[in-house]
Design a protein around this motif. Structure first.
Motif, PDB file in Angstrom:
ATOM      1  N   ASP A  50       1.654  -4.717  22.352  1.00 39.28           N
ATOM      2  CA  ASP A  50       1.727  -6.001  21.652  1.00 39.28           C
ATOM      3  C   ASP A  50       0.451  -6.265  20.859  1.00 39.28           C
ATOM      4  N   VAL A  51      -0.682  -6.010  21.501  1.00 41.23           N
ATOM      5  CA  VAL A  51      -1.977  -6.243  20.859  1.00 41.23           C
ATOM      6  C   VAL A  51      -2.189  -5.252  19.720  1.00 41.23           C
ATOM      7  N   LEU A  52      -1.803  -4.002  19.936  1.00 41.47           N
ATOM      8  CA  LEU A  52      -1.978  -2.989  18.898  1.00 41.47           C
ATOM      9  C   LEU A  52      -1.174  -3.333  17.655  1.00 41.47           C
ATOM     10  N   VAL A  53       0.090  -3.697  17.833  1.00 41.72           N
ATOM     11  CA  VAL A  53       0.925  -4.035  16.678  1.00 41.72           C
ATOM     12  C   VAL A  53       0.453  -5.335  16.036  1.00 41.72           C
ATOM     13  N   GLY A  54       0.078  -6.317  16.846  1.00 44.23           N
ATOM     14  CA  GLY A  54      -0.433  -7.568  16.287  1.00 44.23           C
ATOM     15  C   GLY A  54      -1.693  -7.363  15.473  1.00 44.23           C
ATOM     16  N   GLY A  55      -2.625  -6.581  15.999  1.00 42.30           N
ATOM     17  CA  GLY A  55      -3.846  -6.286  15.240  1.00 42.30           C
ATOM     18  C   GLY A  55      -3.554  -5.537  13.952  1.00 42.30           C
ATOM     19  N   SER A  56      -2.606  -4.606  14.000  1.00 44.69           N
ATOM     20  CA  SER A  56      -2.233  -3.859  12.794  1.00 44.69           C
ATOM     21  C   SER A  56      -1.630  -4.783  11.746  1.00 44.69           C
ATOM     22  N   MET A  57      -0.818  -5.728  12.193  1.00 43.16           N
ATOM     23  CA  MET A  57      -0.258  -6.693  11.243  1.00 43.16           C
ATOM     24  C   MET A  57      -1.358  -7.545  10.618  1.00 43.16           C
ATOM     25  N   GLY A  58      -2.367  -7.897  11.405  1.00 44.18           N
ATOM     26  CA  GLY A  58      -3.498  -8.643  10.856  1.00 44.18           C
ATOM     27  C   GLY A  58      -4.266  -7.849   9.818  1.00 44.18           C
TER      28      GLY A  58
END
Length: 341
Positions: free
Chosen positions: A283-291
């Motif tokens: 979740d954090v990895l994908v969220g950071g990538s979206m950011g």
């Protein structure tokens, strides 16, 4: 003629004849009025600056109305007022069995940092970088720099709203349970299912937590905290690099320090979602990538990599390479498509 008298002279011309020129002959008429009064070419630069800012500021105001509507939809999705999907769970899944201990970075704190801090930093930087000349009133310095910062802040907020909207939609479509799912929700089927049985339909029975937390227990993917903190931190760090950093200024040590704080905020806020057991690592990895993707789009596409100089003085306009300035000059010299009586 003093600098103050010159400024008042051109301010008077702009105030008295701008509306007449636009109504009767388009923006080009204003330039003709200035030439008929025998003013020098710097008046045209001054007028170009003022009209450019006015047009962009007006566009910003209209866009903000759209932002309000989108933000309202995001809030309705967040509080569960609009329907969303809930994924099932596996009985006795240890990945969903962590106790809820709260958030190191609350949603209100992240929202405050994301919305308020960037504008304050941009306003301070633009005020420091602002240079007065004979066509600018020193008493209007804070107002002028606030408008200049506001134009970049508009692009920043646009990117933030788009990112948040995508996040909320994905959260509602995926409906992935959080690591604290069993504690927050206490699903009724979890008390009767056996072994590793998969449960697709359930009802939250928890009375310890609010309705919002029970709804939020099934919206783990992706991490909005990671996305928004990464977006905010990287945007500010790159903005300071392009607009404030210089080896020849005394701020050569202050700017990197602020940049480091921005990056630390993005990293710590994202990692806290793992230590708080509020998200899975993906979740954090994908969220950071979206950011990261959002900030690249905002900086390179919307803000043009902060390549345009601050439109705050005629001396800046005269010394710039002039892509934006030339576009406005063509606008001023063009004939209107529709003439008003």
């Amino acid at each position: 003629m003093s600098a103050l008298e010159i400024t008042h002279r051109y301010q008077c011309i702009l105030t008295m004849y701008a509306g007449y020129g636009v109504a009767r002959g388009g923006p080009g008429e204003i330039s003709n009025l200035l030439k008929s009064r025998g003013v020098d070419h710097r008046a045209e630069s001054y007028l170009t600056q003022r009209i450019s800012l006015a047009i962009q500021w007006g566009n910003a105001a209209s866009v903000m109305g759209t932002f309000a509507s989108v933000a309202a939809i995001c809030i309705l999705l967040e509080v569960g007022a609009l329907p969303s999907r809930r994924s099932g769970f596996t009985c006795n899944d240890p990945a969903l069995s962590f106790p809820y201990t709260g958030d190191t970075f609350s949603i209100s704190l992240v929202a405050t940092v994301t919305v308020i801090v960037p504008f304050l930093i941009m306003w301070v930087v633009e005020t420091i970088q602002h240079r007065d000349d004979e066509y600018s009133l020193k008493t209007n310095k804070l107002v002028t720099t606030a408008k200049t910062a506001g134009l970049m802040y508009r692009d920043y907020i646009y990117g933030a709203v788009v990112t948040l909207t995508v996040l909320e939609v994905v959260k509602c479509v995926i409906g992935s349970p959080r690591p604290t799912f069993f504690d927050l929700c206490e699903p009724d089927k979890a008390k009767t299912c056996n072994g590793s049985e998969y449960v697709s339909s359930y009802t939250c029975t928890s009375t310890k937590y609010s309705s919002y937390l029970k709804i939020d227990s099934g919206r783990s993917f992706p991490s909005a905290h990671a996305a928004m903190s990464t977006y905010c931190g990287l945007f500010l760090a790159w903005y300071l690099q392009r607009r404030a950093f210089s080896w020849h200024n005394r701020s050569v040590l202050i700017v990197p320090l602020i940049q480091a704080l921005c990056l630390i905020y993005a990293a710590v806020c994202s990692l806290s979602r793992l230590t708080d057991h509020r998200h899975h690592w993906w979740d954090v990895l994908v969220g950071g990538s979206m950011g990261v993707l959002a900030v690249l789009y905002t900086i390179l596409v919307l803000c043009k990599n902060f390549s345009q100089p601050a439109v705050v003085s005629t001396s800046d306009i005269s010394s710039s390479d002039g892509n934006n300035h030339q576009s406005v000059r063509r606008l001023l010299s063009s004939k209107p498509h529709v003439e008003m009586p």
